[in-house]
Design an enzyme around this catalytic site. Structure first.
Site, PDB file in Angstrom:
ATOM      1  N   ASP A 107      -4.248 -74.804  12.918  1.00 14.53           N
ATOM      2  CA  ASP A 107      -2.998 -74.872  12.174  1.00 14.53           C
ATOM      3  C   ASP A 107      -1.986 -75.692  12.974  1.00 14.53           C
ATOM      4  OD1 ASP A 107      -0.703 -74.457  10.707  1.00 14.53           O
ATOM      5  OD2 ASP A 107      -0.725 -72.281  10.852  1.00 14.53           O
ATOM      6  N   ASP A 109       1.540 -76.653  13.045  1.00 12.07           N
ATOM      7  CA  ASP A 109       2.785 -76.170  12.454  1.00 12.07           C
ATOM      8  C   ASP A 109       3.911 -77.197  12.592  1.00 12.07           C
ATOM      9  OD1 ASP A 109       4.398 -74.287  11.206  1.00 12.07           O
ATOM     10  OD2 ASP A 109       4.922 -73.286  13.073  1.00 12.07           O
ATOM     11  N   SER A 137      -0.220 -76.949   4.511  1.00 13.66           N
ATOM     12  CA  SER A 137       0.020 -75.506   4.482  1.00 13.66           C
ATOM     13  C   SER A 137       0.950 -75.145   3.320  1.00 13.66           C
ATOM     14  CB  SER A 137       0.632 -75.050   5.804  1.00 13.66           C
ATOM     15  OG  SER A 137       1.899 -75.657   5.987  1.00 13.66           O
ATOM     16  N   HIS A 144      -3.575 -77.640   7.923  1.00 14.03           N
ATOM     17  CA  HIS A 144      -4.699 -76.809   8.345  1.00 14.03           C
ATOM     18  C   HIS A 144      -5.927 -77.709   8.452  1.00 14.03           C
ATOM     19  CE1 HIS A 144      -2.743 -73.143   6.127  1.00 14.03           C
ATOM     20  NE2 HIS A 144      -2.187 -73.371   7.299  1.00 14.03           N
ATOM     21  N   GLU A 166      -1.970 -73.550  16.316  1.00 11.34           N
ATOM     22  CA  GLU A 166      -2.701 -72.285  16.351  1.00 11.34           C
ATOM     23  C   GLU A 166      -4.167 -72.554  16.046  1.00 11.34           C
ATOM     24  OE1 GLU A 166      -0.750 -69.526  13.771  1.00 11.34           O
ATOM     25  OE2 GLU A 166       1.219 -69.958  14.618  1.00 11.34           O
TER      26      GLU A 166
END
Length: 199
Positions: A107, A109, A137, A144, A166
């Protein structure tokens, strides 16, 4: 039973019970809900075929597709198949549970601007990654990267600019977004990218 809250954001419906049944509090919520229901249509068959689907609330709370009650990313009894989850009226969108079988998600972000421009640091990661299913996302500000790899313990890497990366492979669920550009509907081995991010 007459619905009294918005299907998307759970806000109270002002005209509940008057005239035609109301499902959403606004046109914006109706469009957002429609987009999120369609989010799983481009998902690779390898993921779509797993019985590890849930719904999620507007606040990303995991929900069971059958009852709308709390779901768990570690309890298979609260998961279902893709078709059932996609048809469920509960929550705001679809979620897929990672259970340690080698399907992983990275992920990125806060890497997309409002006009869809990708941050250079995220572009570098994407360019280092073999062609694999990638999605925007649900927030519209992140990506993602889905693929195959070995992730024993999830990692959250904080960048100096405030963005996060992540990496997850088990014990988590991912809220599905929409396919990014012309990303392929298949999963590649992204082990090298994961290693570069976590070591």
């Amino acid at each position: 039973m007459i619905r009294t809250t918005c299907e998307y954001c759970d806000a109270e419906l002002r005209r509940a019970g008057l005239g035609r049944p109301q499902r959403f509090c606004s046109g914006r919520c109706r469009v957002a809900a429609h987009r999120k229901k369609r989010a799983g249509e481009a998902v690779p068959a390898e993921i779509r075929g797993q019985k590890r689907w849930i719904r999620h609330g507007a606040d990303k709370t995991p929900l069971r597709a059958d009852t709308g009650r709390a779901a768990s990313s570690t309890d298979p009894r609260t998961w279902t198949d893709h078709g059932t989850a996609a048809r469920s009226p509960h929550g705001a969108g679809l979620g897929f549970v990672l259970n340690g079988d080698g399907i992983v998600c990275v992920d990125l972000d806060h890497c997309l601007t409002a006009d869809g421009q990708l941050a250079p640091w995220a572009a570098a990661i994407l360019n280092a990654c073999p062609p694999t299913y990638t999605e925007v996302s649900p927030s519209g500000t992140g990506l993602h990267l889905w693929g195959h790899g070995h992730v024993v313990r999830g990692r959250r890497i904080r960048r100096e600019d405030g963005a996060h990366i992540e990496v997850y492979g088990t014990g988590r669920y991912i809220a599905l977004g929409r396919r990014y550009g012309q990303a392929p509907a298949e999963l590649a081995d992204i082990s090298e990218v994961i290693t570069s991010l976590t070591t």
